[in-house]
Motif scaffolding. Structure first.
Motif, PDB file in Angstrom:
ATOM      1  N   PRO A   1       1.007  -1.788   0.404  1.00  0.00           N
ATOM      2  CA  PRO A   1      -0.207   0.058   0.177  1.00  0.00           C
ATOM      3  C   PRO A   1       0.468   1.547  -0.090  1.00  0.00           C
ATOM      4  O   PRO A   1       0.214   1.999  -0.407  1.00  0.00           O
ATOM      5  N   GLU A   2       1.855   1.245   0.266  1.00  0.00           N
ATOM      6  CA  GLU A   2       2.666   2.355   0.390  1.00  0.00           C
ATOM      7  C   GLU A   2       4.417   2.467  -0.832  1.00  0.00           C
ATOM      8  O   GLU A   2       5.076   1.255  -1.402  1.00  0.00           O
TER       9      GLU A   2
ATOM     10  N   LYS B   1       5.010  -2.769   4.435  1.00  0.00           N
ATOM     11  CA  LYS B   1       3.452  -3.465   4.213  1.00  0.00           C
ATOM     12  C   LYS B   1       3.538  -4.157   3.636  1.00  0.00           C
ATOM     13  O   LYS B   1       3.394  -3.682   2.539  1.00  0.00           O
ATOM     14  N   CYS B   2       2.883  -5.735   3.291  1.00  0.00           N
ATOM     15  CA  CYS B   2       2.391  -6.073   2.095  1.00  0.00           C
ATOM     16  C   CYS B   2       1.063  -6.526   2.746  1.00  0.00           C
ATOM     17  O   CYS B   2       0.685  -7.662   4.160  1.00  0.00           O
TER      18      CYS B   2
ATOM     19  N   PHE C   1      10.037  -5.661  -1.922  1.00  0.00           N
ATOM     20  CA  PHE C   1       8.899  -6.435  -3.197  1.00  0.00           C
ATOM     21  C   PHE C   1       8.344  -7.354  -2.320  1.00  0.00           C
ATOM     22  O   PHE C   1       9.625  -8.927  -2.212  1.00  0.00           O
ATOM     23  N   CYS C   2       7.495  -7.289  -2.228  1.00  0.00           N
ATOM     24  CA  CYS C   2       7.037  -8.993  -1.726  1.00  0.00           C
ATOM     25  C   CYS C   2       6.057  -9.880  -2.910  1.00  0.00           C
ATOM     26  O   CYS C   2       5.895  -8.764  -3.803  1.00  0.00           O
ATOM     27  N   ALA C   3       6.056 -10.866  -2.406  1.00  0.00           N
ATOM     28  CA  ALA C   3       5.489 -11.697  -3.528  1.00  0.00           C
ATOM     29  C   ALA C   3       5.074 -13.246  -3.229  1.00  0.00           C
ATOM     30  O   ALA C   3       4.804 -13.704  -2.271  1.00  0.00           O
ATOM     31  N   VAL C   4       3.591 -13.839  -3.919  1.00  0.00           N
ATOM     32  CA  VAL C   4       2.930 -14.331  -2.982  1.00  0.00           C
ATOM     33  C   VAL C   4       3.688 -15.606  -4.383  1.00  0.00           C
ATOM     34  O   VAL C   4       3.497 -15.171  -6.003  1.00  0.00           O
ATOM     35  N   ARG C   5       3.364 -17.101  -3.600  1.00  0.00           N
ATOM     36  CA  ARG C   5       2.935 -18.211  -5.178  1.00  0.00           C
ATOM     37  C   ARG C   5       1.903 -18.889  -4.200  1.00  0.00           C
ATOM     38  O   ARG C   5       2.610 -18.967  -2.964  1.00  0.00           O
TER      39      ARG C   5
END
Lengths: 114, 111
Positions: free
Chosen positions: A7-8, A22-23, A90-94
């Motif tokens: 968000p930032e 934040k993530c 960077f935040c990442a999702v799998r």
């Protein structure tokens, strides 16, 4: 569908102060979560990951992140920021099953002032 | 140890020209391979990923294509570049549920 929100666009913090980036994520089922850092004109470098187990994950360069399933969040933290921490994060999702697609957030630029 | 090579580091191409970016991985077998594009130093957009030779998944319909002719080689191509193809292209690999390992990137400028 998987998605990640940071968000930032930018976080500013003074050297020596704690920092939080934040993530939040959206994925069906159990997620694998990651944080990466990018320095100018370079590829991304891995910081830490959450696969399973303890909600607090410790990674490289003194960074840590807390997985919160109820809030679907995975915030990156460091107790005492350094000027050299200034970079793009960077935040990442799998998804944990059914595929290897990794989706990244838009990134948060961290500025640490001396 | 595993390494990833991506080239060229920078590329300036005219609109309408073809494109070929190559990425190779050493020190591992049957990796998952990825192409991402990063616009203006911000978010990464997944373009293609591959879980095996000849197996390509496309995430965004566009002017680009990818191929995997060998286990550890991943190629990003275009027949005719557009201005909007400019950006920073990153190749990456992973195995199983592990982290991604990124190449150093190619800065593409289409003029």
């Amino acid at each position: 569908a998987q998605s990640v929100a940071q968000p930032e666009d930018q976080v500013n913090v003074a050297e020596g102060n704690p920092l939080t980036v934040k993530c939040t994520y959206s994925v069906s089922g159990n997620p694998y979560l990651f944080w990466y850092v990018q320095y100018p004109n370079r590829g991304l470098q891995f910081l830490l990951k959450y696969i399973t187990g303890d909600n607090l994950v410790k990674g490289s360069y003194g960074f840590e992140a807390e997985f919160n399933k109820s809030q679907t969040s995975f915030h990156l933290k460091k107790p005492s920021a350094l000027v050299s921490d200034s970079a793009l994060y960077f935040c990442a999702v799998r998804h944990s099953t059914g595929g290897f697609k990794t989706i990244f957030g838009a990134g948060t630029r961290l500025f640490v002032k001396a | 140890s595993q390494t990833i090579h991506q080239w060229p580091a920078t590329l300036v191409q005219p609109v309408g020209s073809p494109l070929s970016l190559e990425c190779t991985v050493e020190g591992t077998s049957n990796p998952n391979l990825y192409w991402y594009r990063q616009a203006a130093g911000r978010g990464l957009q997944l373009l293609f990923y591959s879980v095996g030779i000849g197996q390509i998944s496309s995430e965004v319909p566009q002017n680009l294509s990818a191929s995997r002719p060998q286990d550890r080689q991943f190629i990003l191509s275009s027949k005719k570049l557009l201005l909007s193809d400019s950006g920073f292209y990153l190749c990456a690999w992973s195995v199983e549920k592990e982290k991604l390992f990124f190449g150093s990137g190619t800065q593409l400028s289409v003029l």
